[in-house]
Design an enzyme around this catalytic site. Structure first.
Site, PDB file in Angstrom:
ATOM      1  N   ALA A  54      10.670   0.697  -1.982  1.00 20.60           N
ATOM      2  CA  ALA A  54      10.804  -0.679  -2.704  1.00 20.60           C
ATOM      3  C   ALA A  54      10.706  -0.394  -4.258  1.00 20.60           C
ATOM      4  O   ALA A  54      11.138  -1.153  -4.984  1.00 20.60           O
ATOM      5  CB  ALA A  54       9.602  -1.415  -2.281  1.00 20.60           C
TER       6      ALA A  54
ATOM      7  N   ASP B 155      14.183   2.138   5.047  1.00 16.76           N
ATOM      8  CA  ASP B 155      13.376   1.839   4.128  1.00 16.76           C
ATOM      9  C   ASP B 155      14.070   1.148   2.830  1.00 16.76           C
ATOM     10  O   ASP B 155      13.670   0.113   2.362  1.00 16.76           O
ATOM     11  CB  ASP B 155      12.295   3.044   3.608  1.00 16.76           C
ATOM     12  CG  ASP B 155      11.244   3.175   4.591  1.00 16.76           C
ATOM     13  OD1 ASP B 155      11.560   3.043   5.997  1.00 16.76           O
ATOM     14  OD2 ASP B 155      10.327   3.796   4.075  1.00 16.76           O
TER      15      ASP B 155
ATOM     16  N   PRO C 167       0.868  -1.157  -0.050  1.00 17.70           N
ATOM     17  CA  PRO C 167      -0.033   0.097   0.094  1.00 17.70           C
ATOM     18  C   PRO C 167       0.955   1.265   0.059  1.00 17.70           C
ATOM     19  O   PRO C 167       1.874   1.256   0.624  1.00 17.70           O
ATOM     20  CB  PRO C 167      -0.730   0.014   1.297  1.00 17.70           C
ATOM     21  CG  PRO C 167      -0.674  -1.502   1.731  1.00 17.70           C
ATOM     22  CD  PRO C 167       0.684  -1.867   1.006  1.00 17.70           C
TER      23      PRO C 167
ATOM     24  N   GLY D  91       3.475   4.125   5.302  1.00 14.88           N
ATOM     25  CA  GLY D  91       4.457   3.837   6.261  1.00 14.88           C
ATOM     26  C   GLY D  91       5.065   2.456   6.046  1.00 14.88           C
ATOM     27  O   GLY D  91       5.453   2.177   6.775  1.00 14.88           O
ATOM     28  N   LEU D  92       4.706   1.811   4.979  1.00 11.62           N
ATOM     29  CA  LEU D  92       5.294   0.606   4.859  1.00 11.62           C
ATOM     30  C   LEU D  92       6.399   0.392   3.803  1.00 11.62           C
ATOM     31  O   LEU D  92       6.712  -0.453   3.171  1.00 11.62           O
ATOM     32  CB  LEU D  92       4.011  -0.462   4.339  1.00 11.62           C
ATOM     33  CG  LEU D  92       2.846  -0.497   5.283  1.00 11.62           C
ATOM     34  CD1 LEU D  92       1.959  -1.609   4.627  1.00 11.62           C
ATOM     35  CD2 LEU D  92       3.249  -1.129   6.600  1.00 11.62           C
ATOM     36  N   GLY D  93       7.119   1.575   3.271  1.00 11.87           N
ATOM     37  CA  GLY D  93       8.117   1.652   2.494  1.00 11.87           C
ATOM     38  C   GLY D  93       7.987   1.287   1.127  1.00 11.87           C
ATOM     39  O   GLY D  93       9.058   0.966   0.525  1.00 11.87           O
ATOM     40  N   SER D  94       6.727   1.705   0.610  1.00 11.72           N
ATOM     41  CA  SER D  94       6.600   1.508  -0.655  1.00 11.72           C
ATOM     42  C   SER D  94       7.461   2.339  -1.576  1.00 11.72           C
ATOM     43  O   SER D  94       8.013   1.840  -2.741  1.00 11.72           O
ATOM     44  CB  SER D  94       4.869   1.851  -1.024  1.00 11.72           C
ATOM     45  OG  SER D  94       4.770   3.077  -1.182  1.00 11.72           O
TER      46      SER D  94
HETATM   47  O1  PMV Z   1       5.391   7.241   9.331  1.00 12.50           O
HETATM   48  P1  PMV Z   1       6.526   6.323   8.706  1.00 12.50           P
HETATM   49  O2  PMV Z   1       6.252   4.881   8.991  1.00 12.50           O
HETATM   50  O3  PMV Z   1       7.677   6.876   7.940  1.00 12.50           O
HETATM   51  O4  PMV Z   1       7.390   6.186  10.365  1.00 12.50           O
HETATM   52  C1  PMV Z   1       7.779   7.377  11.106  1.00 12.50           C
HETATM   53  C2  PMV Z   1       8.633   6.763  12.169  1.00 12.50           C
HETATM   54  C3  PMV Z   1       9.017   7.783  13.319  1.00 12.50           C
HETATM   55  O5  PMV Z   1       9.784   7.120  14.182  1.00 12.50           O
HETATM   56  C4  PMV Z   1       7.567   8.369  13.724  1.00 12.50           C
HETATM   57  C5  PMV Z   1       9.721   8.882  12.786  1.00 12.50           C
HETATM   58  C6  PMV Z   1      10.929   8.433  12.341  1.00 12.50           C
HETATM   59  O6  PMV Z   1      11.801   9.445  11.401  1.00 12.50           O
HETATM   60  O7  PMV Z   1      11.722   7.596  12.697  1.00 12.50           O
END
Ligand code: PMV
Length: 319
Positions: A115, A156, A105, A109-112
């Site tokens: 990837a 990521d 997705p 926040g799943l690194g798309s």
């Molecule tokens: O929102 P994401 O999945 O990109 O993750 C952010 C993670 C935090 O710890 C909130 C911020 C960071 O820079 O590590």
């Protein structure tokens, strides 16, 4: 040169350490068994990107590509991919087309985006028969992440390249052995999230209340215990620790009613533990469970539910 080049790369999930990582505590991320697949071939001119999940097809002329390398330009996700391809080929006239198909997705926040970048680099190298190290792939994808995200941590692109598990602490990334399945149920809340906003709201709270420092330290200890329970293959204790971590995340104000509801649905359906992943305020939650399929069949919510696992496989060059 081959007629077609292929590449693929996984997404990632932050298991523990979200937010506390900003203050020097460890974060643990795993690569997911959800991948982005790219096919590359030679086009007659310019650079063409076909990406259904990113809207549609995009065409870059040579002058647009030249503009991409100017810092004042405002960049999109597609620009990040184009830049990755440019750096991989080391020339401004790529004459290449890529087709991107992703199971990951977007903007959840799943690194798309990392990837996609890693899989594009792999496909282009496969097409041209370019020999490339994993280190170089991750480095180029990091450049592409920088233009999309500003100041990414590097988690990521590292996960998309190497797979498995990593610990990120004080700006250093260490890849760790992962000899354990981690069956996961991920639910995208479809609530928009804004990582920058959530990180600043924690900073403001921390400024006001010294007690937040204690919570952050406690989160660090939980993350260290998470590493031990993963290494011991103890999913029950991992679940307990995820629940504890979630309580602490709630305490620093990064939860959301919808996320709470989903987390409780996962727990009540039988997950060992469940929490948000990433910045919170929206985005995804996940739970771990021995039998994810039967838990999902007990879930009463509708929406995008993904059953997956941790994955040892990082970037793949070729089919
Ligand atoms: O929102 P994401 O999945 O990109 O993750 C952010 C993670 C935090 O710890 C909130 C911020 C960071 O820079 O590590």
């Amino acid at each position: 040169m081959n007629e077609f080049g292929y590449g693929s790369a996984p997404g990632k999930l932050i298991i523990s350490g979200d937010h506390s990582v900003v203050y020097g505590q460890p974060a643990i991320a795993i690569a997911l068994d959800l991948r982005c697949y790219v096919k590359a071939w030679k086009s007659s001119s310019g650079l063409i990107i076909h990406a259904k999940n990113l809207g549609d097809s995009y065409y870059y002329t040579i002058s647009e590509l030249q503009n991409l390398q100017k810092t004042e330009t405002k960049f999109t996700k597609i620009d990040g991919i184009a830049l990755g391809i440019l750096i991989t080929l080391g020339k401004i006239k790529p004459e290449i087309a890529v087709e991107v198909n992703s199971d990951i997705p977007m903007s959840a926040g799943l690194g798309s985006s990392a990837a996609v970048a890693v899989a594009c680099i792999a496909a282009v190298c496969d097409l041209y028969g370019i020999n490339i190290s994993n280190e170089k792939i991750s480095e180029i994808a990091f450049e592409s992440e920088k233009i999309i995200h500003g100041r990414p941590s590097g988690i990521d692109n590292t996960m998309a390249t190497y797979g498995g598990m990593l610990v990120f602490e004080n700006g250093n990334i260490t890849l760790q052995e992962l000899n354990q399945n981690i069956p996961l149920i991920i639910i995208d809340s479809q609530v928009d999230r804004d990582t920058k906003k959530m990180v600043s709201s924690v900073a403001e709270l921390k400024e006001k209340y010294n007690e937040i420092n204690e919570i952050i330290r406690c989160m660090g200890n939980v993350s260290r215990a998470v590493i031990t329970s993963i290494n011991n293959g103890n999913l029950k204790s991992l679940g307990d620790l995820l629940n504890i971590n979630q309580g602490l995340l709630d305490a620093i104000g990064v939860n959301h009613p919808k996320l709470s509801e989903l987390i409780w649905c996962l727990r009540e359906a039988g997950c060992f533990g469940a929490k948000i992943t990433g910045a919170g305020g929206g985005g995804c939650v996940f739970g771990i469970a021995e039998d994810a399929e039967s838990i999902v069949s007990n879930l009463t919510i509708s929406g995008s539910i993904i059953i997956t696992n941790a994955s040892l496989e990082g970037v793949k060059i070729g089919r």
